[in-house]
Design a protein around this motif. Sequence first.
Motif, PDB file in Angstrom:
ATOM      1  N   SER A  63      30.252  40.379  38.038  1.00 39.78           N
ATOM      2  CA  SER A  63      30.897  39.243  37.236  1.00 39.78           C
ATOM      3  C   SER A  63      32.094  38.963  38.154  1.00 39.78           C
ATOM      4  CB  SER A  63      31.278  39.984  35.964  1.00 39.78           C
ATOM      5  OG  SER A  63      31.854  39.132  35.225  1.00 39.78           O
ATOM      6  N   GLY A  72      35.300  44.387  37.650  1.00 36.70           N
ATOM      7  CA  GLY A  72      36.433  44.729  38.344  1.00 36.70           C
ATOM      8  C   GLY A  72      37.644  45.135  37.507  1.00 36.70           C
ATOM      9  N   PHE A  75      32.223  33.019  34.771  1.00 32.76           N
ATOM     10  CA  PHE A  75      32.589  32.469  33.435  1.00 32.76           C
ATOM     11  C   PHE A  75      33.598  31.293  33.797  1.00 32.76           C
ATOM     12  CE2 PHE A  75      30.820  36.277  32.202  1.00 32.76           C
ATOM     13  CZ  PHE A  75      29.702  36.080  31.131  1.00 32.76           C
ATOM     14  N   ASN A  82      35.266  36.595  39.333  1.00 31.73           N
ATOM     15  CA  ASN A  82      36.204  35.393  38.780  1.00 31.73           C
ATOM     16  C   ASN A  82      37.227  35.156  39.858  1.00 31.73           C
ATOM     17  OD1 ASN A  82      37.846  37.791  38.553  1.00 31.73           O
ATOM     18  ND2 ASN A  82      38.663  37.175  36.504  1.00 31.73           N
ATOM     19  N   TYR A 119      48.204  34.543  44.563  1.00 25.72           N
ATOM     20  CA  TYR A 119      48.878  36.039  44.821  1.00 25.72           C
ATOM     21  C   TYR A 119      49.963  36.048  45.823  1.00 25.72           C
ATOM     22  CZ  TYR A 119      44.953  37.708  41.766  1.00 25.72           C
ATOM     23  OH  TYR A 119      44.002  37.991  40.828  1.00 25.72           O
ATOM     24  N   ILE A 123      45.968  37.669  36.917  1.00 25.36           N
ATOM     25  CA  ILE A 123      45.814  36.178  36.688  1.00 25.36           C
ATOM     26  C   ILE A 123      44.803  35.935  35.518  1.00 25.36           C
ATOM     27  CG2 ILE A 123      45.030  33.937  37.623  1.00 25.36           C
ATOM     28  CD1 ILE A 123      45.911  34.914  40.393  1.00 25.36           C
ATOM     29  N   SER A 171      38.227  41.514  41.055  1.00 21.66           N
ATOM     30  CA  SER A 171      36.968  41.155  41.593  1.00 21.66           C
ATOM     31  C   SER A 171      36.892  40.741  42.972  1.00 21.66           C
ATOM     32  CB  SER A 171      36.310  40.133  40.569  1.00 21.66           C
ATOM     33  OG  SER A 171      37.000  38.972  40.619  1.00 21.66           O
ATOM     34  N   LYS A 173      41.851  39.416  41.958  1.00 23.46           N
ATOM     35  CA  LYS A 173      42.246  40.226  43.128  1.00 23.46           C
ATOM     36  C   LYS A 173      41.126  41.502  42.945  1.00 23.46           C
ATOM     37  CE  LYS A 173      46.109  42.912  41.063  1.00 23.46           C
ATOM     38  NZ  LYS A 173      45.531  42.402  39.633  1.00 23.46           N
TER      39      LYS A 173
HETATM   40  N1  LIG Z   1      35.932  34.289  33.920  1.00 23.19           N
HETATM   41  C1  LIG Z   1      35.348  35.372  34.271  1.00 23.19           C
HETATM   42  N2  LIG Z   1      34.119  35.335  35.059  1.00 23.19           N
HETATM   43  C2  LIG Z   1      33.358  36.176  35.496  1.00 23.19           C
HETATM   44  N3  LIG Z   1      33.998  37.583  35.515  1.00 23.19           N
HETATM   45  C3  LIG Z   1      35.359  37.919  34.777  1.00 23.19           C
HETATM   46  C4  LIG Z   1      35.931  36.768  34.170  1.00 23.19           C
HETATM   47  N4  LIG Z   1      37.025  37.052  33.842  1.00 23.19           N
HETATM   48  C5  LIG Z   1      36.916  38.720  33.970  1.00 23.19           C
HETATM   49  N5  LIG Z   1      35.929  38.837  34.826  1.00 23.19           N
HETATM   50  C6  LIG Z   1      35.598  40.267  34.868  1.00 23.19           C
HETATM   51  O1  LIG Z   1      36.578  41.127  34.477  1.00 23.19           O
HETATM   52  C7  LIG Z   1      37.217  41.938  35.515  1.00 23.19           C
HETATM   53  C8  LIG Z   1      38.476  42.168  34.958  1.00 23.19           C
HETATM   54  O2  LIG Z   1      39.282  40.916  34.972  1.00 23.19           O
HETATM   55  P1  LIG Z   1      40.852  40.979  35.389  1.00 23.19           P
HETATM   56  O3  LIG Z   1      41.494  39.442  34.927  1.00 23.19           O
HETATM   57  O4  LIG Z   1      41.231  42.366  34.727  1.00 23.19           O
HETATM   58  O5  LIG Z   1      40.846  40.995  36.940  1.00 23.19           O
HETATM   59  P2  LIG Z   1      40.787  40.262  37.933  1.00 23.19           P
HETATM   60  O6  LIG Z   1      40.807  38.628  37.605  1.00 23.19           O
HETATM   61  O7  LIG Z   1      39.821  40.658  39.146  1.00 23.19           O
HETATM   62  O8  LIG Z   1      42.162  40.322  38.635  1.00 23.19           O
HETATM   63  P3  LIG Z   1      43.577  40.196  38.297  1.00 23.19           P
HETATM   64  O9  LIG Z   1      44.138  41.312  37.528  1.00 23.19           O
HETATM   65  O10 LIG Z   1      44.652  39.895  39.281  1.00 23.19           O
HETATM   66  O11 LIG Z   1      43.556  39.050  37.063  1.00 23.19           O
HETATM   67  C9  LIG Z   1      37.146  40.900  36.782  1.00 23.19           C
HETATM   68  O12 LIG Z   1      37.192  41.653  37.819  1.00 23.19           O
HETATM   69  C10 LIG Z   1      35.667  40.124  36.658  1.00 23.19           C
HETATM   70  O13 LIG Z   1      34.872  41.430  37.007  1.00 23.19           O
END
Ligand SMILES: Nc1ncnc2c1ncn2[C@@H]1O[C@H](COP(=O)(O)OP(=O)(O)OP(=O)(O)O)[C@@H](O)[C@H]1O
Length: 501
Positions: free
Chosen positions: A41, A135, A85, A43, A188, A195, A48, A46
């Motif tokens: 997954s 992530g 997504f 997105n 970033y 984000i 992911s 950072k």
């Molecule tokens: N829209 C999306 N599509 C796919 N995976 C997603 C989506 N939103 C969240 N995820 C999954 O959830 C995880 C956690 O999201 P989170 O926003 O905490 O981390 P990030 O987006 O990778 O980094 P940041 O904390 O800088 O926003 C992501 O790393 C991803 O694996």
Amino acid sequence: MEIDKAIGESEDKRLKTKYNNAIFVITRALSLYSIEEVAFSFNGGKDSTVLLHLLRAGYFLHKKELSASSSNGGLSTFPVRTIYFESPSAFTEINSFTYDAAQTYGIQLDIIRQDFKSGLEALLNANPIRAIFLGVRIGDPTAVGQEQFSPSSPGWPPFMRVNPILDWSYRDVWAFLLTCKVKYCSLYDQGYTSIGSIHDTVPNALLSVNDTSSKEKFKPAYLLSDGRLERAGRVKKNALIKNDVGSDSQKHEVLLASVIAVGDEILSGTAEDQLGLSLCKKLTSVGWSVQQTSVLRNDVDSVSEEVDRQRSICDMVFIYGGVGPLHSDVTLAGVAKAFGVRLAPDEEFEEYLRHLISEHCTGDRNEMAQLPEGITELLHHEKLSVPLIKCRNVIVLAATNTEELEKEWECLTELTKLGGSTSLMELYPSRRLMTSLTDVEVAEPLSKLGLEFPDIYLGCYRKSRQGPIIICLKGKDNARIDSAVEALRKKSKEGVFVDMK
Ligand SMILES: Nc1ncnc2c1ncn2[C@@H]1O[C@H](COP(=O)(O)OP(=O)(O)OP(=O)(O)O)[C@@H](O)[C@H]1O
Ligand SMILES: Cc1cc2nc3c(=O)[nH]c(=O)nc-3n(C[C@H](O)[C@H](O)[C@H](O)COP(=O)(O)O)c2cc1C
Ligand SMILES: [Mg+2]
């Protein structure tokens, strides 16, 4: 493989440990599930992005293990099904980074334009997917209760959530991205540290640079020193204390506090508790009403039961004693239990402890700094070597004597001002009067005064049975207290109520 090579050549021992652990989780998952049964997954965030490169490395190492090949080349394609997504409220920079990354690393991106749950349902119906790499990291609101392998929640389609970087800190994420010199989303570098959507995300104010030009500038995300504050740009973060004060209590003017000491040595009379007295004075001086003080045994259940009770009836609970690495230091475990969460390693906190006990720290361990998961906020102040710990409306003080308490209190006061809750910790003015009237004589004018000035706290005490009565008036402003004193004086003969220094 360039990622494995970059980490191998790095001298950051901690990053290597984190990397190896994450690779272990990934290669185990790739052994447990076939490549058609896993998905990633992604997105463009950072976390992911870190996972993308870990998966590339993990897949490469997994293949290498299987074929015993000595190939050391890169990967031109990425065979793990990758889902994104997409949402209309995503930043354009996030979208373009996600698509660019897909192209650069040969990723076949499945774009899903539904909400997470329905999108996953459709995906799992159409594909044999059994495990999804995410992530998610400890500290994310959604990480609470998760392990590196966690089945999806009840109500969600059934699959295994695989979280290889669950125990990574903010610092680890940036150490990895910078060490591997991989591209990350441009936001970033503009002060965004975590984000979400365009509606709930702004640059992190802690990275703001004072600039004379009209446009506000921000430092890059990797310069944020306290990773605990990475979500400061995500929610309106204008409260360290006020946010936690229940809505009921905001109706009444006086905030309620409870003070808890933890220590067998106090109960056995071996040590005297001076902090309780000092804390009560401090709280009262800023207009709080201390409802109860208690002394507890160094016992997890005693702590959890008392914290649970006090946190639900008071606006803020202050607890001290039993904080540290000894077997008897159970305060944090008790607080965690009171909130029904577990203790989890907290790397930002460990970072602070490391400075204190560096010679005992191997660099690999992160078990030493365990904090209640998902509810802990570290209140850091430059004057403190270790931040204060705040779990919702419970503040855990590390002070062991009144001098340390003085310092922690000062910092707490400043921090809560920074948090926008100025009125809560400002010094409340007070005035003390002395009278030689008897209790009976003073009772009536005082109770009338209480009705006329409901916003003024009226306290009475005497230092000896025969001595004068001391009346303490406390309120939000001096003018109001002065009016109350004037009104009281009008109720009796002149000179009956004398001001005390
Ligand atoms: N829209 C999306 N599509 C796919 N995976 C997603 C989506 N939103 C969240 N995820 C999954 O959830 C995880 C956690 O999201 P989170 O926003 O905490 O981390 P990030 O987006 O990778 O980094 P940041 O904390 O800088 O926003 C992501 O790393 C991803 O694996
Ligand atoms: C692949 C994937 C799997 C998820 N699995 C679960 C899950 O099992 N349980 C759950 O509560 N949320 C799950 N979520 C939702 C995330 O936890 C989500 O980020 C969180 O609910 C916050 O959503 P928000 O973006 O609306 O703030 C999943 C999300 C994704 C992308
Ligand atoms: Mg994100």
